[in-house]
Write an enzyme that holds these catalytic residues in place. Structure first.
Site, PDB file in Angstrom:
ATOM      1  N   CYS A  48      81.804  27.919  43.628  1.00  0.00           N
ATOM      2  CA  CYS A  48      81.328  29.011  42.763  1.00  0.00           C
ATOM      3  C   CYS A  48      80.053  28.680  41.988  1.00  0.00           C
ATOM      4  O   CYS A  48      79.223  29.559  41.742  1.00  0.00           O
ATOM      5  CB  CYS A  48      82.408  29.413  41.758  1.00  0.00           C
ATOM      6  SG  CYS A  48      84.083  29.408  42.420  1.00  0.00           S
ATOM      7  N   CYS A  51      76.253  29.829  42.831  1.00  0.00           N
ATOM      8  CA  CYS A  51      75.761  31.180  42.564  1.00  0.00           C
ATOM      9  C   CYS A  51      75.883  31.548  41.081  1.00  0.00           C
ATOM     10  O   CYS A  51      75.055  32.271  40.544  1.00  0.00           O
ATOM     11  CB  CYS A  51      76.536  32.202  43.384  1.00  0.00           C
ATOM     12  SG  CYS A  51      76.172  32.074  45.137  1.00  0.00           S
ATOM     13  N   HIS A  52      76.959  31.090  40.427  1.00  0.00           N
ATOM     14  CA  HIS A  52      77.231  31.576  39.068  1.00  0.00           C
ATOM     15  C   HIS A  52      76.781  30.624  37.962  1.00  0.00           C
ATOM     16  O   HIS A  52      76.767  31.018  36.800  1.00  0.00           O
ATOM     17  CB  HIS A  52      78.729  31.877  38.909  1.00  0.00           C
ATOM     18  CG  HIS A  52      79.215  32.938  39.861  1.00  0.00           C
ATOM     19  ND1 HIS A  52      79.032  34.272  39.620  1.00  0.00           N
ATOM     20  CD2 HIS A  52      79.835  32.853  41.063  1.00  0.00           C
ATOM     21  CE1 HIS A  52      79.545  34.974  40.642  1.00  0.00           C
ATOM     22  NE2 HIS A  52      80.033  34.128  41.529  1.00  0.00           N
ATOM     23  N   MET A 102      78.735  39.473  46.988  1.00  0.00           N
ATOM     24  CA  MET A 102      79.704  38.368  46.960  1.00  0.00           C
ATOM     25  C   MET A 102      80.608  38.472  48.192  1.00  0.00           C
ATOM     26  O   MET A 102      81.133  39.547  48.497  1.00  0.00           O
ATOM     27  CB  MET A 102      80.527  38.459  45.675  1.00  0.00           C
ATOM     28  CG  MET A 102      81.769  37.628  45.736  1.00  0.00           C
ATOM     29  SD  MET A 102      82.063  36.742  44.233  1.00  0.00           S
ATOM     30  CE  MET A 102      83.755  36.249  44.508  1.00  0.00           C
ATOM     31  N   HIS A 338      64.625  30.862  44.078  1.00  0.00           N
ATOM     32  CA  HIS A 338      65.620  30.244  44.955  1.00  0.00           C
ATOM     33  C   HIS A 338      64.925  29.520  46.112  1.00  0.00           C
ATOM     34  O   HIS A 338      64.320  28.502  45.915  1.00  0.00           O
ATOM     35  CB  HIS A 338      66.598  31.334  45.426  1.00  0.00           C
ATOM     36  CG  HIS A 338      67.846  30.808  46.041  1.00  0.00           C
ATOM     37  ND1 HIS A 338      68.890  30.324  45.291  1.00  0.00           N
ATOM     38  CD2 HIS A 338      68.228  30.667  47.326  1.00  0.00           C
ATOM     39  CE1 HIS A 338      69.854  29.904  46.098  1.00  0.00           C
ATOM     40  NE2 HIS A 338      69.470  30.106  47.343  1.00  0.00           N
ATOM     41  N   HIS A 380      66.353  36.576  50.759  1.00  0.00           N
ATOM     42  CA  HIS A 380      66.829  35.219  51.059  1.00  0.00           C
ATOM     43  C   HIS A 380      66.115  34.747  52.320  1.00  0.00           C
ATOM     44  O   HIS A 380      66.592  34.966  53.438  1.00  0.00           O
ATOM     45  CB  HIS A 380      68.358  35.225  51.238  1.00  0.00           C
ATOM     46  CG  HIS A 380      68.938  33.839  51.211  1.00  0.00           C
ATOM     47  ND1 HIS A 380      68.835  32.971  52.269  1.00  0.00           N
ATOM     48  CD2 HIS A 380      69.604  33.153  50.239  1.00  0.00           C
ATOM     49  CE1 HIS A 380      69.424  31.824  51.963  1.00  0.00           C
ATOM     50  NE2 HIS A 380      69.896  31.912  50.729  1.00  0.00           N
TER      51      HIS A 380
END
Ligand code: DHE
Length: 560
Positions: A48, A51-52, A102, A338, A380
């Protein structure tokens, strides 16, 4: 009643109201035993945090703090934190995923684990410890000293066509001979290696594990093996080396997610030389405690690295010509930087500010932001794809996790024959119809094809397939190849995600990973780029969860 007594009573009432509000929230956060917390912490880190965020402040994924709330311009709460979402809703989100991008975790986590994670994220996040220069140095190990290493290549592998393949869930990297398709070595590395990068000479492969372990592999050894190791942090994704003339193989740099910092090391031993924190202000002028280091790339035209800081949206140009007196140019772009890649000229680096739905282009010659391009939801690119569009000239392509297109952005060219395309530069010139859930696009200067996966698509069939376009006609895919079926492997209930197209050095083959479950045997399916027919399926009981594959020649020279 006296004024002071009234005041005291009011204060007492306020404190007790606050106390009960806190108590109420605390009561709402489900209780967990120490063992449950430990288990959940491990799953959170592995599945997790990427991403978070470790502090759960969100980036690619949503904020997961218990008391977080989002307000509209009138101050009305439009979204609440995990406590407001509650156990049932959280279990559904984790299990089935969301339209926001998600993925479903019901084929990765058990029902009990999903329930555990839903409880865990309603509790206040723990702040992990810092990691100092001394700790970095203490973790450093030279396994084969430089003077004990070969002085020439001791194997018969074609070092221009080796693939360094991440075996995600076993904490290993497989070195596969691109000519014979034989696995020549499997080396133990950090957990879930994210990327492999090459030294300027092409001799050394640097691989970075999610757990921050950086391993240096010497391709000249009879059996390529790890010659040095260092732990650069607790959670990491990026590494590159010094590629400017005169600095070849001299330094390496690795970026850490936690703690938010980067480390500069000697290129041939990984001896740490400097740790630099990335904590600071976002482009909007707010302090952020966890600005993680996302992509890093080495310039060929200056002794500089482009270091992209995710949460702050600052792009750093780190000049390594004098690391004792480090000079850094800070370029403001957009939050949530990113992954990204060079344009065809290798002057401009294009990086996705993914949750801002933008692509930032930095001009490494002038050290300035060249453009901030609005694009569709959650770009992306991986490293993106460069080709000459029949109508718009040189373009760089990115896929999207959150939109059903591949975006083409016109890039500048100093070639006189491309002068007519100048008016399009830094504009989105075309959006090719694809499906959401695309992680990587790829082409090669010698190819006529553009490949895109759809590994995170919610439809099993699409997640197991890749799309291929003829670049002369981008109106529709020339083929959608079901890689799982083409592999001839037995059908499985769990999705086998077809991920990360990567070309061979000569641009004639495309390798796709078939990323199956942790206990399934996976495969790499090799396609002939001209005929789109399967050339070889690389399977082996040791081939567990292959994800990224890095052709050493293409990676060394940034060919994509
Ligand atoms: Fe990646 C590149 C971060 C999930 C496979 N990934 C990158 C880069 C970053 C990043 C910052 C750019 C590195 C560079 O160029 O210096 N990735 C993250 C995450 O934070 C995220 C979203 C969640 C996580 O927990 O890691 C994430 N990535 C994944 C995956 O789930 C993938 C598919 C499989 C895996 O490893 O877990 C995955 N990421 C890759 C690959 C690249 C990559 C193969 C390199 C692409 C290339 O061609 O260079």
């Amino acid at each position: 009643m006296k004024k002071s007594v009234v005041g005291m009573l009011a204060l007492t009432a306020m404190v007790s109201a606050m106390g009960s509000a806190f108590a109420q929230d605390a009561a709402k956060a489900p209780e967990m035993t120490a063992a449950e917390k430990e288990q959940a912490k491990k799953i959170y880190f592995e599945r997790c945090a990427g991403c978070h965020g470790v502090l759960r402040k969100g980036a690619t994924g949503k904020n997961l703090e218990p008391h977080w709330s989002k307000k509209d311009k009138d101050g009305n709460v439009t979204e609440g934190g995990t406590l407001k979402l509650g156990q049932n809703r959280l279990e559904k989100i984790i299990g089935y995923g969301t339209d926001g991008g998600m993925v479903n975790f019901d084929d990765i986590l058990t029902k009990e684990e999903i329930s555990l994670m839903s409880k865990y994220i309603q509790n206040t996040p723990d702040v992990p410890p810092e990691y100092s220069f001394k700790e970095t140095l203490d973790s450093w190990k030279v396994i084969v000293p430089v003077d004990k290493r070969p002085t020439k290549q001791m194997n018969n592998i074609n070092l221009k066509n080796v693939f360094s393949v991440t075996l995600r869930d076993t904490g290993e990297v497989a070195l596969i001979d691109g000519d014979t398709k034989e696995i020549r070595s499997i080396v133990k590395t950090g957990y879930a290696v994210h990327i492999s990068r090459l030294s300027a000479s092409g001799r050394y492969v640097y691989v970075i594990g999610r757990d921050g372990r950086l391993s240096l592999i010497d391709l000249w050894m009879e059996k390529p093996a790890v010659v040095a190791e260092v732990k650069i942090g607790f959670d990491a994704r990026s590494v590159d080396t010094s590629k400017f003339k005169g600095f070849e193989d001299k330094y390496a740099i690795a970026g850490s997610y936690w703690p938010p910092q980067y480390v500069i090391m000697d290129g041939d031993t990984l001896k740490p030389r400097k740790v630099v924190s990335t904590r600071g202000m976002t482009v909007e002028g707010e302090y952020h405690p966890e600005p993680r280091v996302a992509s890093i790339v080495a310039s060929f035209i200056k002794p500089e690295w482009v270091v992209n800081i995710k949460e702050t949206g600052q792009i750093l140009l780190v000049d390594y010509s004098d690391i004792e007196n480090l000079k850094t140019t800070t370029i403001a772009s957009a939050k949530f930087l990113h992954d990204g890649g060079w344009d065809a000229s290798k002057r401009y680096f294009l990086v996705a500010a993914n949750a801002s739905n933008k692509i930032a282009a930095v001009d490494t010659k002038t050290g300035k932001l060249a453009a901030l391009v609005d694009v569709a939801k959650i770009p992306h690119p991986g490293r993106g794809a460069n080709f000459v569009h029949p109508k718009f000239g040189p373009v760089w392509a990115t896929g999207h996790l959150g939109a059903d297109v591949v975006t083409l952005i016109s890039t500048p060219s100093e070639d006189k024959k491309n002068a007519k395309f100048k008016e399009y530069n830094w504009k989105v010139v075309q959006e090719i119809k694809h499906v959401p859930g695309n992680l990587f696009v790829k082409t090669h200067p010698k190819s006529k094809h553009l490949w895109a996966d759809s590994a995170q698509n919610s439809d099993k069939d699409r997640a197991e397939s890749v799309s291929v376009w003829d670049m002369a006609d981008l109106s529709k895919p020339k083929a959608i190849l079901n890689v799982a079926k083409d592999s001839g492997m037995p059908e499985a209930k769990a999705t086998k995600r077809a991920v990360h197209p990567e070309y061979s050095a000569d641009g004639k083959e495309v390798w796709i990973s078939l990323w199956g479950g942790k206990t399934d045997q996976s495969a790499i399916v090799v396609y002939d780029d001209a005929t789109l027919k399967v050339k070889k399926v690389i399977t082996d009981p040791k081939m567990i969860t292959p994800t990224g594959k890095f052709n050493v020649y293409n990676t060394q020279h940034d060919i994509y």
